[in-house]
Design a protein around this motif. Sequence first.
Motif, PDB file in Angstrom:
ATOM      1  N   GLU A 121       0.839  -1.190   0.000  1.00  0.00           N
ATOM      2  CA  GLU A 121       0.000   0.000   0.000  1.00  0.00           C
ATOM      3  C   GLU A 121       0.875   1.240   0.000  1.00  0.00           C
ATOM      4  N   GLU A 122       0.344   2.325  -0.537  1.00  0.00           N
ATOM      5  CA  GLU A 122       1.072   3.591  -0.561  1.00  0.00           C
ATOM      6  C   GLU A 122       1.351   4.061   0.866  1.00  0.00           C
ATOM      7  N   GLY A 123       2.543   4.639   1.060  1.00  0.00           N
ATOM      8  CA  GLY A 123       2.929   5.145   2.367  1.00  0.00           C
ATOM      9  C   GLY A 123       3.557   4.105   3.274  1.00  0.00           C
ATOM     10  N   GLU A 124       3.650   2.871   2.804  1.00  0.00           N
ATOM     11  CA  GLU A 124       4.177   1.772   3.607  1.00  0.00           C
ATOM     12  C   GLU A 124       5.715   1.726   3.514  1.00  0.00           C
ATOM     13  N   PRO A 125       6.426   1.552   4.637  1.00  0.00           N
ATOM     14  CA  PRO A 125       7.890   1.436   4.576  1.00  0.00           C
ATOM     15  C   PRO A 125       8.304   0.044   4.083  1.00  0.00           C
ATOM     16  N   VAL A 126       9.300   0.003   3.186  1.00  0.00           N
ATOM     17  CA  VAL A 126       9.775  -1.255   2.628  1.00  0.00           C
ATOM     18  C   VAL A 126      11.302  -1.263   2.561  1.00  0.00           C
ATOM     19  N   LYS A 127      11.836  -2.465   2.372  1.00  0.00           N
ATOM     20  CA  LYS A 127      13.276  -2.652   2.224  1.00  0.00           C
ATOM     21  C   LYS A 127      13.512  -3.378   0.909  1.00  0.00           C
ATOM     22  N   ILE A 128      14.497  -2.922   0.126  1.00  0.00           N
ATOM     23  CA  ILE A 128      14.827  -3.570  -1.140  1.00  0.00           C
ATOM     24  C   ILE A 128      15.687  -4.793  -0.840  1.00  0.00           C
ATOM     25  N   THR A 129      15.273  -5.953  -1.372  1.00  0.00           N
ATOM     26  CA  THR A 129      15.953  -7.212  -1.058  1.00  0.00           C
ATOM     27  C   THR A 129      16.831  -7.736  -2.187  1.00  0.00           C
ATOM     28  N   SER A 130      16.710  -7.170  -3.391  1.00  0.00           N
ATOM     29  CA  SER A 130      17.562  -7.614  -4.497  1.00  0.00           C
ATOM     30  C   SER A 130      17.718  -6.484  -5.503  1.00  0.00           C
ATOM     31  N   GLY A 131      18.708  -6.629  -6.371  1.00  0.00           N
ATOM     32  CA  GLY A 131      18.972  -5.606  -7.371  1.00  0.00           C
ATOM     33  C   GLY A 131      20.093  -4.682  -6.932  1.00  0.00           C
ATOM     34  N   PRO A 132      20.343  -3.628  -7.704  1.00  0.00           N
ATOM     35  CA  PRO A 132      21.473  -2.733  -7.408  1.00  0.00           C
ATOM     36  C   PRO A 132      21.300  -1.913  -6.128  1.00  0.00           C
ATOM     37  N   PHE A 133      20.079  -1.773  -5.641  1.00  0.00           N
ATOM     38  CA  PHE A 133      19.828  -0.968  -4.446  1.00  0.00           C
ATOM     39  C   PHE A 133      19.483  -1.829  -3.240  1.00  0.00           C
ATOM     40  N   VAL A 134      20.028  -3.045  -3.187  1.00  0.00           N
ATOM     41  CA  VAL A 134      19.749  -3.979  -2.101  1.00  0.00           C
ATOM     42  C   VAL A 134      20.071  -3.330  -0.750  1.00  0.00           C
ATOM     43  N   ASN A 135      19.227  -3.598   0.244  1.00  0.00           N
ATOM     44  CA  ASN A 135      19.320  -3.098   1.617  1.00  0.00           C
ATOM     45  C   ASN A 135      18.940  -1.631   1.786  1.00  0.00           C
ATOM     46  N   PHE A 136      18.572  -0.932   0.716  1.00  0.00           N
ATOM     47  CA  PHE A 136      18.057   0.422   0.865  1.00  0.00           C
ATOM     48  C   PHE A 136      16.633   0.329   1.404  1.00  0.00           C
ATOM     49  N   GLN A 137      16.270   1.314   2.222  1.00  0.00           N
ATOM     50  CA  GLN A 137      14.915   1.367   2.752  1.00  0.00           C
ATOM     51  C   GLN A 137      14.231   2.602   2.204  1.00  0.00           C
ATOM     52  N   GLY A 138      12.921   2.468   1.980  1.00  0.00           N
ATOM     53  CA  GLY A 138      12.178   3.593   1.435  1.00  0.00           C
ATOM     54  C   GLY A 138      10.708   3.494   1.759  1.00  0.00           C
ATOM     55  N   VAL A 139       9.938   4.385   1.138  1.00  0.00           N
ATOM     56  CA  VAL A 139       8.497   4.448   1.352  1.00  0.00           C
ATOM     57  C   VAL A 139       7.812   4.316  -0.004  1.00  0.00           C
ATOM     58  N   ILE A 140       6.758   3.523  -0.050  1.00  0.00           N
ATOM     59  CA  ILE A 140       6.033   3.319  -1.307  1.00  0.00           C
ATOM     60  C   ILE A 140       5.247   4.583  -1.650  1.00  0.00           C
ATOM     61  N   GLU A 141       5.452   5.062  -2.876  1.00  0.00           N
ATOM     62  CA  GLU A 141       4.738   6.244  -3.366  1.00  0.00           C
ATOM     63  C   GLU A 141       3.567   5.852  -4.263  1.00  0.00           C
ATOM     64  N   GLU A 142       3.733   4.758  -5.030  1.00  0.00           N
ATOM     65  CA  GLU A 142       2.697   4.353  -5.980  1.00  0.00           C
ATOM     66  C   GLU A 142       2.761   2.841  -6.172  1.00  0.00           C
ATOM     67  N   VAL A 143       1.610   2.186  -6.281  1.00  0.00           N
ATOM     68  CA  VAL A 143       1.530   0.740  -6.477  1.00  0.00           C
ATOM     69  C   VAL A 143       0.859   0.479  -7.824  1.00  0.00           C
ATOM     70  N   ASN A 144       1.472  -0.378  -8.641  1.00  0.00           N
ATOM     71  CA  ASN A 144       0.904  -0.752  -9.928  1.00  0.00           C
ATOM     72  C   ASN A 144       0.754  -2.273  -9.965  1.00  0.00           C
ATOM     73  N   PRO A 145      -0.377  -2.808  -9.464  1.00  0.00           N
ATOM     74  CA  PRO A 145      -0.533  -4.258  -9.400  1.00  0.00           C
ATOM     75  C   PRO A 145      -0.589  -4.927 -10.771  1.00  0.00           C
ATOM     76  N   ALA A 146      -1.072  -4.219 -11.791  1.00  0.00           N
ATOM     77  CA  ALA A 146      -1.157  -4.803 -13.130  1.00  0.00           C
ATOM     78  C   ALA A 146       0.226  -5.141 -13.675  1.00  0.00           C
ATOM     79  N   ARG A 147       1.208  -4.306 -13.392  1.00  0.00           N
ATOM     80  CA  ARG A 147       2.574  -4.541 -13.849  1.00  0.00           C
ATOM     81  C   ARG A 147       3.423  -5.256 -12.799  1.00  0.00           C
ATOM     82  N   GLY A 148       2.932  -5.342 -11.565  1.00  0.00           N
ATOM     83  CA  GLY A 148       3.700  -5.979 -10.502  1.00  0.00           C
ATOM     84  C   GLY A 148       4.859  -5.117 -10.035  1.00  0.00           C
ATOM     85  N   LYS A 149       4.683  -3.804 -10.087  1.00  0.00           N
ATOM     86  CA  LYS A 149       5.758  -2.880  -9.720  1.00  0.00           C
ATOM     87  C   LYS A 149       5.253  -1.834  -8.725  1.00  0.00           C
TER      88      LYS A 149
END
Length: 173
Positions: A121-149
């Motif tokens: 959900e928007e506004g939810e804190p998350v942690k990146i678990t893979s990719g070039p930004f692994v272990n970065f923490q951030g806040v969700i600004e927008e959710v696109n369930p159709a694309r899975g992003k």
Amino acid sequence: MDWYVVNTYSGFEQKVKDHLVRRIEEAGLNDQVAQVLIPTEEVTEIREGKKRIAQRKFYPGYILVEMGMTDELWHVIRNTPRVTGFLGGDRPVPLSQGEIETIFEQIGKAKSRPRPKTQFEEGEPVKITSGPFVNFQGVIEEVNPARGKVKITVSIFGRQTPLEVDFEQIEKT
């Protein structure tokens, strides 16, 4: 033939389905039962750092049976281990055509693409678990369930930077 809902112990739907099919064959009632169905969808989940596809039941504790109801068939199904009864009580009521269409529409949509097990959900804190930004923490600004992003904002070198990542690349903190 009509569709009926059979109530089972939750978590035993597949065993009940297997038992039911075997008991119907043994009783020689195959011609009265068209199919036994457990409505499911595929969901992606991350376990031990690996992406896996699992099955999630739409209606835990229930299976659907398309059949021509007879007293003999009612007794076979009702006396199957881990079956607690029919939806509708002693005299089961078949599902309406509209209800069946809704269920099959739901199953059809689920087959198009496995969806993530966790919803974000928007506004939810998350942690990146893979990719070039692994272990970065951030806040969700927008959710696109159709694309899975999701678009998240992370702090890189003291500046807020927006990133777009897959559902599988993040986890809730």
